[in-house]
Design a protein around this motif. Structure first.
Motif, mmCIF file in Angstrom:
data_model
loop_
_atom_site.group_PDB
_atom_site.id
_atom_site.type_symbol
_atom_site.label_atom_id
_atom_site.label_comp_id
_atom_site.label_asym_id
_atom_site.label_seq_id
_atom_site.Cartn_x
_atom_site.Cartn_y
_atom_site.Cartn_z
ATOM 1 N N GLY A 1 -13.615 50.925 23.551
ATOM 2 C CA GLY A 1 -14.280 50.291 22.418
ATOM 3 C C GLY A 1 -14.592 48.832 22.708
ATOM 4 O O GLY A 1 -15.671 48.339 22.375
ATOM 5 N N ALA A 2 -13.664 48.145 23.336
ATOM 6 C CA ALA A 2 -13.905 46.742 23.709
ATOM 7 C C ALA A 2 -15.016 46.648 24.748
ATOM 8 O O ALA A 2 -15.853 45.740 24.696
ATOM 9 C CB ALA A 2 -12.621 46.112 24.235
ATOM 10 N N LEU A 3 -15.037 47.594 25.681
ATOM 11 C CA LEU A 3 -16.089 47.591 26.694
ATOM 12 C C LEU A 3 -17.462 47.911 26.099
ATOM 13 O O LEU A 3 -18.483 47.544 26.678
ATOM 14 C CB LEU A 3 -15.757 48.598 27.804
ATOM 15 C CG LEU A 3 -14.576 48.219 28.697
ATOM 16 C CD1 LEU A 3 -14.201 49.371 29.617
ATOM 17 C CD2 LEU A 3 -14.893 46.975 29.504
ATOM 18 N N MET B 1 -20.679 50.375 15.701
ATOM 19 C CA MET B 1 -19.725 51.459 15.832
ATOM 20 C C MET B 1 -18.527 51.020 16.689
ATOM 21 O O MET B 1 -17.460 51.615 16.583
ATOM 22 C CB MET B 1 -20.455 52.659 16.448
ATOM 23 C CG MET B 1 -19.752 53.954 16.305
ATOM 24 S SD MET B 1 -19.583 54.447 14.601
ATOM 25 C CE MET B 1 -18.046 55.263 14.664
ATOM 26 N N ALA B 2 -18.716 50.002 17.504
ATOM 27 C CA ALA B 2 -17.617 49.527 18.344
ATOM 28 C C ALA B 2 -16.474 48.970 17.493
ATOM 29 O O ALA B 2 -15.297 49.182 17.808
ATOM 30 C CB ALA B 2 -18.121 48.473 19.322
ATOM 31 N N LYS B 3 -16.818 48.302 16.393
ATOM 32 C CA LYS B 3 -15.772 47.772 15.511
ATOM 33 C C LYS B 3 -15.003 48.908 14.843
ATOM 34 O O LYS B 3 -13.781 48.832 14.700
ATOM 35 C CB LYS B 3 -16.386 46.854 14.455
ATOM 36 C CG LYS B 3 -16.919 45.563 15.014
ATOM 37 C CD LYS B 3 -17.553 44.712 13.933
ATOM 38 C CE LYS B 3 -18.166 43.460 14.529
ATOM 39 N NZ LYS B 3 -18.870 42.661 13.529
ATOM 40 N N VAL B 4 -15.702 49.952 14.446
ATOM 41 C CA VAL B 4 -15.054 51.127 13.843
ATOM 42 C C VAL B 4 -14.119 51.768 14.855
ATOM 43 O O VAL B 4 -13.011 52.202 14.519
ATOM 44 C CB VAL B 4 -16.119 52.128 13.345
ATOM 45 C CG1 VAL B 4 -15.491 53.421 12.887
ATOM 46 C CG2 VAL B 4 -16.947 51.510 12.233
ATOM 47 N N THR B 5 -14.541 51.800 16.107
ATOM 48 C CA THR B 5 -13.703 52.362 17.172
ATOM 49 C C THR B 5 -12.398 51.582 17.293
ATOM 50 O O THR B 5 -11.325 52.177 17.428
ATOM 51 C CB THR B 5 -14.458 52.342 18.518
ATOM 52 O OG1 THR B 5 -15.633 53.146 18.394
ATOM 53 C CG2 THR B 5 -13.600 52.859 19.645
ATOM 54 N N LEU B 6 -12.486 50.269 17.218
ATOM 55 C CA LEU B 6 -11.273 49.453 17.316
ATOM 56 C C LEU B 6 -10.348 49.683 16.132
ATOM 57 O O LEU B 6 -9.121 49.682 16.287
ATOM 58 C CB LEU B 6 -11.644 47.972 17.456
ATOM 59 C CG LEU B 6 -12.373 47.601 18.751
ATOM 60 C CD1 LEU B 6 -12.689 46.107 18.769
ATOM 61 C CD2 LEU B 6 -11.587 48.004 19.976
ATOM 62 N N VAL B 7 -10.921 49.914 14.956
ATOM 63 C CA VAL B 7 -10.092 50.213 13.781
ATOM 64 C C VAL B 7 -9.344 51.530 13.996
ATOM 65 O O VAL B 7 -8.137 51.618 13.753
ATOM 66 C CB VAL B 7 -10.958 50.271 12.496
ATOM 67 C CG1 VAL B 7 -10.175 50.850 11.332
ATOM 68 C CG2 VAL B 7 -11.494 48.890 12.158
ATOM 69 N N GLY C 1 -5.169 56.003 21.259
ATOM 70 C CA GLY C 1 -5.628 54.776 20.617
ATOM 71 C C GLY C 1 -5.847 53.656 21.622
ATOM 72 O O GLY C 1 -6.816 52.897 21.514
ATOM 73 N N LEU C 2 -4.970 53.576 22.605
ATOM 74 C CA LEU C 2 -5.128 52.554 23.644
ATOM 75 C C LEU C 2 -6.412 52.784 24.439
ATOM 76 O O LEU C 2 -7.171 51.844 24.692
ATOM 77 C CB LEU C 2 -3.907 52.552 24.565
ATOM 78 C CG LEU C 2 -3.894 51.506 25.666
ATOM 79 C CD1 LEU C 2 -3.890 50.099 25.069
ATOM 80 C CD2 LEU C 2 -2.682 51.700 26.553
ATOM 81 N N LEU C 3 -6.674 54.041 24.798
ATOM 82 C CA LEU C 3 -7.919 54.354 25.519
ATOM 83 C C LEU C 3 -9.147 54.048 24.667
ATOM 84 O O LEU C 3 -10.122 53.461 25.157
ATOM 85 C CB LEU C 3 -7.928 55.822 25.951
ATOM 86 C CG LEU C 3 -6.983 56.204 27.075
ATOM 87 C CD1 LEU C 3 -6.975 57.703 27.286
ATOM 88 C CD2 LEU C 3 -7.364 55.482 28.356
#
Length: 125
Positions: free
Chosen positions: A44-46, A1-7, A37-39
């Motif tokens: 998401g990266a964390l 789900m982290a990758k989806v968050t970055l998208v 989006g920045l947040l």
């Protein structure tokens, strides 16, 4: 789900920048989707952490941000539907931007909830 968050983070940043540039770089409120989006991108990266507790924490922060983003723009979505029905809007680009942000945030929250449910079911099996 982290990758989806970055998208979704990239999509929101692009929406904010397009709105800002599209309005002649005058209205800084057009950058609100980019800020969200920045947040999402940061958290998401964390959430790529190998520690399951930390990953869960950051994903819950992200879904909360997504829900707040949706709740903050849902009126723009309603105004957009009214605009499609022929009602005149004071600021059509702002209405369209808020509607797009509401849709993106809603889709993101739904995907997160589905992921959380699947993770809980997998844990119980």
């Amino acid at each position: 789900m982290a990758k989806v968050t970055l998208v979704f983070a990239v999509l929101l940043i692009a929406l904010g920048l397009a709105g800002f540039i599209g309005t002649g770089s005058e209205h800084y409120t057009a950058l609100i989707p980019a800020a969200l989006g920045l947040l999402l991108g940061i958290f998401g990266a964390l959430s790529f952490s190998p520690d399951a507790g930390r990953r869960k924490l950051f994903m819950h922060i992200n879904v909360t941000l997504g829900l707040l983003g949706f709740l903050g723009t849902v009126m723009g979505l309603l105004q957009w539907f009214q605009m499609l029905a022929g009602r005149v809007s004071k600021n059509p680009p702002a209405t369209e931007s808020k509607a797009a942000m509401a849709i993106l945030c809603l889709v993101y929250v739904v995907l997160c909830i589905r992921s959380f449910i699947a993770a809980r079911k997998a844990r119980l099996v």
